[in-house]
Write a protein that holds these residues in place. Structure first.
Motif, PDB file in Angstrom:
ATOM      1  N   GLN A   1       0.863  -1.176   0.000  1.00  0.00           N
ATOM      2  CA  GLN A   1       0.000   0.000   0.000  1.00  0.00           C
ATOM      3  C   GLN A   1       0.904   1.231   0.000  1.00  0.00           C
ATOM      4  O   GLN A   1       1.697   1.429   0.914  1.00  0.00           O
ATOM      5  CB  GLN A   1      -0.903   0.010   1.243  1.00  0.00           C
ATOM      6  CG  GLN A   1      -1.895   1.161   1.272  1.00  0.00           C
ATOM      7  CD  GLN A   1      -2.971   1.021   0.196  1.00  0.00           C
ATOM      8  OE1 GLN A   1      -3.458  -0.070  -0.069  1.00  0.00           O
ATOM      9  NE2 GLN A   1      -3.327   2.132  -0.420  1.00  0.00           N
ATOM     10  N   LEU A   2       0.790   2.043  -1.030  1.00  0.00           N
ATOM     11  CA  LEU A   2       1.638   3.217  -1.170  1.00  0.00           C
ATOM     12  C   LEU A   2       0.821   4.489  -1.006  1.00  0.00           C
ATOM     13  O   LEU A   2      -0.372   4.530  -1.329  1.00  0.00           O
ATOM     14  CB  LEU A   2       2.308   3.222  -2.555  1.00  0.00           C
ATOM     15  CG  LEU A   2       3.231   2.043  -2.858  1.00  0.00           C
ATOM     16  CD1 LEU A   2       3.654   2.063  -4.317  1.00  0.00           C
ATOM     17  CD2 LEU A   2       4.452   2.071  -1.951  1.00  0.00           C
ATOM     18  N   ARG A   3       1.489   5.523  -0.512  1.00  0.00           N
ATOM     19  CA  ARG A   3       0.819   6.810  -0.360  1.00  0.00           C
ATOM     20  C   ARG A   3       0.435   7.367  -1.728  1.00  0.00           C
ATOM     21  O   ARG A   3       1.195   7.277  -2.691  1.00  0.00           O
ATOM     22  CB  ARG A   3       1.734   7.809   0.347  1.00  0.00           C
ATOM     23  CG  ARG A   3       1.147   9.227   0.416  1.00  0.00           C
ATOM     24  CD  ARG A   3       2.100  10.214   1.039  1.00  0.00           C
ATOM     25  NE  ARG A   3       1.579  11.566   0.945  1.00  0.00           N
ATOM     26  CZ  ARG A   3       1.816  12.405  -0.059  1.00  0.00           C
ATOM     27  NH1 ARG A   3       2.584  12.013  -1.057  1.00  0.00           N
ATOM     28  NH2 ARG A   3       1.311  13.624  -0.073  1.00  0.00           N
ATOM     29  N   ASN A   4      -0.748   7.963  -1.800  1.00  0.00           N
ATOM     30  CA  ASN A   4      -1.237   8.590  -3.026  1.00  0.00           C
ATOM     31  C   ASN A   4      -1.099  10.100  -2.900  1.00  0.00           C
ATOM     32  O   ASN A   4      -1.820  10.728  -2.120  1.00  0.00           O
ATOM     33  CB  ASN A   4      -2.701   8.205  -3.258  1.00  0.00           C
ATOM     34  CG  ASN A   4      -3.218   8.681  -4.603  1.00  0.00           C
ATOM     35  OD1 ASN A   4      -2.654   9.586  -5.217  1.00  0.00           O
ATOM     36  ND2 ASN A   4      -4.294   8.073  -5.065  1.00  0.00           N
ATOM     37  N   PRO A   5      -0.168  10.713  -3.656  1.00  0.00           N
ATOM     38  CA  PRO A   5       0.013  12.157  -3.528  1.00  0.00           C
ATOM     39  C   PRO A   5      -1.043  12.975  -4.257  1.00  0.00           C
ATOM     40  O   PRO A   5      -1.061  14.199  -4.139  1.00  0.00           O
ATOM     41  CB  PRO A   5       1.392  12.383  -4.162  1.00  0.00           C
ATOM     42  CG  PRO A   5       1.478  11.311  -5.200  1.00  0.00           C
ATOM     43  CD  PRO A   5       0.766  10.118  -4.600  1.00  0.00           C
ATOM     44  N   GLY A   6      -1.892  12.319  -4.998  1.00  0.00           N
ATOM     45  CA  GLY A   6      -2.920  13.059  -5.740  1.00  0.00           C
ATOM     46  C   GLY A   6      -3.606  12.136  -6.710  1.00  0.00           C
ATOM     47  O   GLY A   6      -4.474  11.349  -6.334  1.00  0.00           O
TER      48      GLY A   6
END
Length: 291
Positions: free
Chosen positions: A194-199
């Motif tokens: 699960q990766l951070r979504n910057p936009g």
């Protein structure tokens, strides 16, 4: 100590946690790491590991600008194992640094000797194990490669599992609203993170083999997937990292077939099939100073 942007940091393993069949996260700690100044993104550093039976990695007594020549002069079977890694996360207030390791060749079905010394060390790392990091003393240092120009409209990322920690660091760093299209190859479906979504983040996970077998460890999917993809309009910035043959092929495609400005394509071969890091560093030793 090394003058300028980098220095040596003594540290110990604090804890480790498996992230999937192929990846494990090791947290390093120690008083000196309070002065480790990661620039985030794809911040790289050199890690020195002991050989089995050694209490600590063996390094030259004088750790100055000529450290590499001094390290190479030590007996190969005794000198510290040297590998390059990416900082996944840093907590300066706790003097801790997280590093994710790909455990190639350490599975129960892998043949004897399939794992390299760093993978074997990481698979067995325990709290208190001693290491040395050669890393940044200043945050704005030349071992950070991800530097999109301000006029970039969107970001393309292509990576394999060895560059997955850098992908995570990049996504953590990117400002909100950034449009990103990413293709990430991993050997096993349980390596997906699960990766951070910057936009506006679109990630295509490319699993090379559902069984995690050694036959699944040949990078191949990202090039075909990107060739077939419809890319967004606007000015792109591309970041490519992983096996060097795949990275070169991706760069040729983006510059030669897609018309990307080569100055807007950052690429790095994190490893090369059939070559150890010692061999790669020896080939590039001329002019080596810090990392």
């Amino acid at each position: 100590m090394i003058a300028g942007q980098f220095r040596f940091f003594e540290a110990r393993v604090v804890r480790s946690r498996r992230l999937g069949p192929t990846l494990t996260r090791i947290t390093f700690g120690g008083e000196q790491l309070a002065h480790f100044s990661s620039g985030g993104r794809d911040q790289s550093f050199s890690l020195f590991l002991p050989h089995p039976g050694q209490d600590a990695p063996l390094l030259p007594i004088e750790a100055g600008p000529a450290w590499f020549e001094g390290w190479r002069a030590l007996p190969a079977e005794q000198r510290a194992v040297l590998r390059s890694y990416t900082v996944r996360a840093q907590r300066r207030e706790r003097a801790e640094v997280d590093v994710d390791f790909a455990l190639h060749g350490t599975g129960p079905d892998d043949p004897p000797g399939a794992a390299g010394p760093a993978s074997r060390w990481a698979a067995q790392a325990a709290p208190g194990d001693r290491v040395v990091l050669l890393g940044p003393a200043v945050a704005d240092n030349r071992s950070v490669g991800f530097r999109p120009p301000p006029e970039s409209d969107w970001v393309l990322i292509a990576a394999d599992e060895t560059a997955l920690p850098a992908v995570g660091g990049i996504l953590d760093w990117l400002p909100a609203g950034t449009r990103v299209k990413a293709w990430i190859e991993v050997p096993h479906p349980h390596d997906i993170q699960q990766l951070r979504n910057p936009g506006e983040l679109e990630v295509s996970w490319l699993v090379r083999g559902a069984d995690g077998s050694s036959q699944a460890r040949q990078p191949q999917g990202a090039l075909a997937a990107i060739r077939a993809a419809e890319l967004p309009p606007g000015v792109p910035y591309a970041w490519l990292a992983g096996e060097s043959g795949l990275v070169r092929a991706l760069r040729r495609h983006l510059v030669g077939e897609r018309g990307f400005d080569r100055r807007r394509v950052e690429f790095s071969g994190y490893w090369r099939r059939g070559a150890s890091e010692e061999q790669l560093r020896a080939q590039a030793s001329a002019g080596t100073d810090a990392t």
